[in-house]
Scaffold this motif. Structure first.
Motif, mmCIF file in Angstrom:
data_model
loop_
_atom_site.group_PDB
_atom_site.id
_atom_site.type_symbol
_atom_site.label_atom_id
_atom_site.label_comp_id
_atom_site.label_asym_id
_atom_site.label_seq_id
_atom_site.Cartn_x
_atom_site.Cartn_y
_atom_site.Cartn_z
ATOM 1 N N THR A 2 11.921 8.849 -7.080
ATOM 2 C CA THR A 2 11.492 8.892 -8.481
ATOM 3 C C THR A 2 11.640 10.301 -9.049
ATOM 4 O OG1 THR A 2 9.958 7.060 -8.123
ATOM 5 C CG2 THR A 2 9.561 8.458 -10.053
ATOM 6 N N ALA A 3 11.324 11.310 -8.259
ATOM 7 C CA ALA A 3 11.476 12.698 -8.711
ATOM 8 C C ALA A 3 12.938 13.006 -9.021
ATOM 9 C CB ALA A 3 10.925 13.657 -7.661
ATOM 10 N N GLU A 4 13.832 12.618 -8.125
ATOM 11 C CA GLU A 4 15.263 12.856 -8.361
ATOM 12 C C GLU A 4 15.752 12.110 -9.598
ATOM 13 O OE1 GLU A 4 17.627 13.857 -4.357
ATOM 14 O OE2 GLU A 4 17.044 11.752 -4.533
ATOM 15 N N GLU A 5 15.377 10.850 -9.708
ATOM 16 C CA GLU A 5 15.808 10.045 -10.855
ATOM 17 C C GLU A 5 15.263 10.624 -12.165
ATOM 18 O OE1 GLU A 5 14.383 6.189 -9.716
ATOM 19 O OE2 GLU A 5 16.236 5.693 -8.632
ATOM 20 N N THR A 6 14.037 11.107 -12.142
ATOM 21 C CA THR A 6 13.436 11.677 -13.339
ATOM 22 C C THR A 6 14.212 12.902 -13.800
ATOM 23 O OG1 THR A 6 11.248 10.848 -12.742
ATOM 24 C CG2 THR A 6 11.326 12.676 -14.311
ATOM 25 N N LEU A 7 14.540 13.791 -12.870
ATOM 26 C CA LEU A 7 15.314 14.980 -13.239
ATOM 27 C C LEU A 7 16.714 14.623 -13.709
ATOM 28 C CD1 LEU A 7 14.150 17.566 -10.590
ATOM 29 C CD2 LEU A 7 13.961 17.791 -13.075
ATOM 30 N N ASP A 8 17.342 13.640 -13.065
ATOM 31 C CA ASP A 8 18.675 13.217 -13.493
ATOM 32 C C ASP A 8 18.634 12.661 -14.915
ATOM 33 O OD1 ASP A 8 19.838 13.990 -11.107
ATOM 34 O OD2 ASP A 8 19.728 11.984 -10.214
ATOM 35 N N GLU A 9 17.614 11.856 -15.219
ATOM 36 C CA GLU A 9 17.487 11.279 -16.560
ATOM 37 C C GLU A 9 17.101 12.342 -17.587
ATOM 38 O OE1 GLU A 9 14.739 8.015 -16.301
ATOM 39 O OE2 GLU A 9 15.989 6.983 -14.819
ATOM 40 N N LEU A 10 16.264 13.264 -17.200
ATOM 41 C CA LEU A 10 15.816 14.324 -18.100
ATOM 42 C C LEU A 10 16.973 15.221 -18.504
ATOM 43 C CD1 LEU A 10 13.411 15.696 -19.486
ATOM 44 C CD2 LEU A 10 13.066 16.995 -17.371
ATOM 45 N N GLY A 11 17.814 15.587 -17.542
ATOM 46 C CA GLY A 11 18.948 16.452 -17.824
ATOM 47 C C GLY A 11 18.513 17.810 -18.347
ATOM 48 N N ILE A 12 19.342 18.384 -19.235
ATOM 49 C CA ILE A 12 19.023 19.689 -19.823
ATOM 50 C C ILE A 12 19.072 19.656 -21.346
ATOM 51 C CG2 ILE A 12 19.750 20.983 -17.784
ATOM 52 C CD1 ILE A 12 22.367 21.624 -19.261
ATOM 53 N N ASP B 17 10.584 21.008 -14.828
ATOM 54 C CA ASP B 17 11.821 21.216 -15.582
ATOM 55 C C ASP B 17 12.213 22.698 -15.602
ATOM 56 O OD1 ASP B 17 10.375 22.474 -17.660
ATOM 57 O OD2 ASP B 17 10.482 20.744 -18.989
ATOM 58 N N LEU B 18 13.306 23.007 -16.260
ATOM 59 C CA LEU B 18 13.833 24.374 -16.278
ATOM 60 C C LEU B 18 12.950 25.366 -17.020
ATOM 61 C CD1 LEU B 18 17.640 23.677 -16.769
ATOM 62 C CD2 LEU B 18 16.469 24.423 -14.687
ATOM 63 N N LEU B 19 12.010 24.849 -17.803
ATOM 64 C CA LEU B 19 11.060 25.726 -18.493
ATOM 65 C C LEU B 19 9.790 25.928 -17.675
ATOM 66 C CD1 LEU B 19 11.508 24.341 -22.107
ATOM 67 C CD2 LEU B 19 12.402 26.488 -21.167
ATOM 68 N N GLY B 20 9.747 25.315 -16.476
ATOM 69 C CA GLY B 20 8.594 25.467 -15.602
ATOM 70 C C GLY B 20 7.467 24.493 -15.892
ATOM 71 N N TRP C 19 9.409 25.158 -3.983
ATOM 72 C CA TRP C 19 10.073 24.326 -4.984
ATOM 73 C C TRP C 19 11.508 24.071 -4.526
ATOM 74 C CZ3 TRP C 19 8.884 25.992 -10.698
ATOM 75 C CH2 TRP C 19 7.506 25.936 -10.914
ATOM 76 N N ILE C 20 11.945 22.848 -4.624
ATOM 77 C CA ILE C 20 13.273 22.449 -4.166
ATOM 78 C C ILE C 20 14.181 22.248 -5.379
ATOM 79 C CG2 ILE C 20 14.566 20.700 -2.874
ATOM 80 C CD1 ILE C 20 11.655 20.088 -1.593
ATOM 81 N N GLU C 21 15.272 22.987 -5.419
ATOM 82 C CA GLU C 21 16.222 22.855 -6.531
ATOM 83 C C GLU C 21 16.795 21.448 -6.574
ATOM 84 O OE1 GLU C 21 19.421 25.657 -6.282
ATOM 85 O OE2 GLU C 21 18.181 27.311 -6.988
ATOM 86 N N HIS C 22 17.000 20.947 -7.784
ATOM 87 C CA HIS C 22 17.713 19.672 -7.956
ATOM 88 C C HIS C 22 18.856 19.920 -8.925
ATOM 89 C CE1 HIS C 22 18.453 15.403 -7.881
ATOM 90 N NE2 HIS C 22 18.545 15.435 -9.199
ATOM 91 N N ARG C 23 20.039 19.575 -8.508
ATOM 92 C CA ARG C 23 21.242 19.792 -9.316
ATOM 93 C C ARG C 23 21.913 18.458 -9.606
ATOM 94 N NH1 ARG C 23 22.773 25.131 -9.501
ATOM 95 N NH2 ARG C 23 21.491 26.485 -8.206
ATOM 96 N N ARG C 24 22.512 18.378 -10.781
ATOM 97 C CA ARG C 24 23.238 17.155 -11.109
ATOM 98 C C ARG C 24 24.597 17.177 -10.420
ATOM 99 N NH1 ARG C 24 23.982 18.510 -17.536
ATOM 100 N NH2 ARG C 24 25.681 19.981 -17.250
ATOM 101 N N HIS C 25 25.388 16.146 -10.629
ATOM 102 C CA HIS C 25 26.658 15.979 -9.915
ATOM 103 C C HIS C 25 27.619 17.145 -10.082
ATOM 104 C CE1 HIS C 25 28.915 15.016 -13.577
ATOM 105 N NE2 HIS C 25 27.791 14.432 -13.975
ATOM 106 N N ASP C 26 27.556 17.880 -11.213
ATOM 107 C CA ASP C 26 28.462 19.014 -11.429
ATOM 108 C C ASP C 26 27.865 20.336 -10.940
ATOM 109 O OD1 ASP C 26 26.534 19.504 -13.329
ATOM 110 O OD2 ASP C 26 27.907 19.562 -15.035
ATOM 111 N N ARG C 27 26.771 20.261 -10.209
ATOM 112 C CA ARG C 27 26.067 21.383 -9.586
ATOM 113 C C ARG C 27 25.211 22.183 -10.567
ATOM 114 N NH1 ARG C 27 24.641 20.471 -5.445
ATOM 115 N NH2 ARG C 27 24.421 22.593 -4.792
ATOM 116 N N ILE D 123 11.842 20.153 -7.647
ATOM 117 C CA ILE D 123 10.910 19.161 -7.126
ATOM 118 C C ILE D 123 9.903 19.930 -6.284
ATOM 119 C CG2 ILE D 123 10.656 17.124 -5.679
ATOM 120 C CD1 ILE D 123 13.563 16.373 -6.487
ATOM 121 N N ARG D 124 8.644 19.849 -6.711
ATOM 122 C CA ARG D 124 7.581 20.599 -6.050
ATOM 123 C C ARG D 124 6.781 19.673 -5.146
ATOM 124 N NH1 ARG D 124 2.382 21.024 -6.922
ATOM 125 N NH2 ARG D 124 2.379 20.191 -9.025
ATOM 126 N N PRO D 125 6.717 19.997 -3.846
ATOM 127 C CA PRO D 125 5.913 19.170 -2.945
ATOM 128 C C PRO D 125 4.432 19.237 -3.320
ATOM 129 C CG PRO D 125 7.353 20.637 -1.699
ATOM 130 C CD PRO D 125 7.410 21.075 -3.131
#
Length: 127
Positions: free
Chosen positions: A46-56, A32-35, A7-15, A21-23
């Motif tokens: 699309t994976a990066e954009e989805t996580l950025d839009e999803l946020g926390i 997401d953060l809840l697994g 699994w590859i961590e994805h962080r927003r601009h503030d880290r 992102i799971r291959p």
């Protein structure tokens, strides 16, 4: 369950970590953060954009916890890590209600789910 090594961590601009992102073959699945898997297999962008839009922000939403006796408790998430998810009874900010906390495994178990506003909660913050 520890986060799998692929699994590859994805962080927003503030880290701040917003998920993984799971291959999957030549594609990727958003986790997401809840697994929870939040997409089918998609391309990397699309994976990066989805996580950025999803946020926390979803971590601040009310959830319900199905208790072993079958009652449902309205809870709020207080802590999330790849080791555990901690929730507490939703007390609506009251300071005079005894604290009820539960530690759950990661990823999010089926007894914890997003609150269905149309379903009555048997055990509320005062119950």
């Amino acid at each position: 369950m520890p986060v799998p090594t692929d699994w590859i961590e994805h962080r927003r601009h503030d880290r701040e970590l917003v998920g993984w992102i799971r291959p999957e073959g030549e594609a990727f699945v958003v986790v997401d953060l809840l697994g929870r898997e939040r997409t089918d297999a998609v391309d990397w962008l699309t994976a990066e954009e989805t996580l950025d839009e999803l946020g926390i922000g979803y971590l601040a939403d009310p959830y319900e916890l199905l208790l072993p006796d079958g009652r449902r408790l309205r809870v709020r998430i207080t802590e999330v890590s790849p080791e555990q998810i901690r929730v507490k009874r939703d007390d609506w900010g009251a300071i005079d209600i005894p604290l009820l906390e539960y530690t759950l495994p990661f990823p999010m178990p089926p007894e914890l789910r997003v609150l269905d506003p149309s379903a009555p909660i048997v055990l509320d913050a005062l119950g």
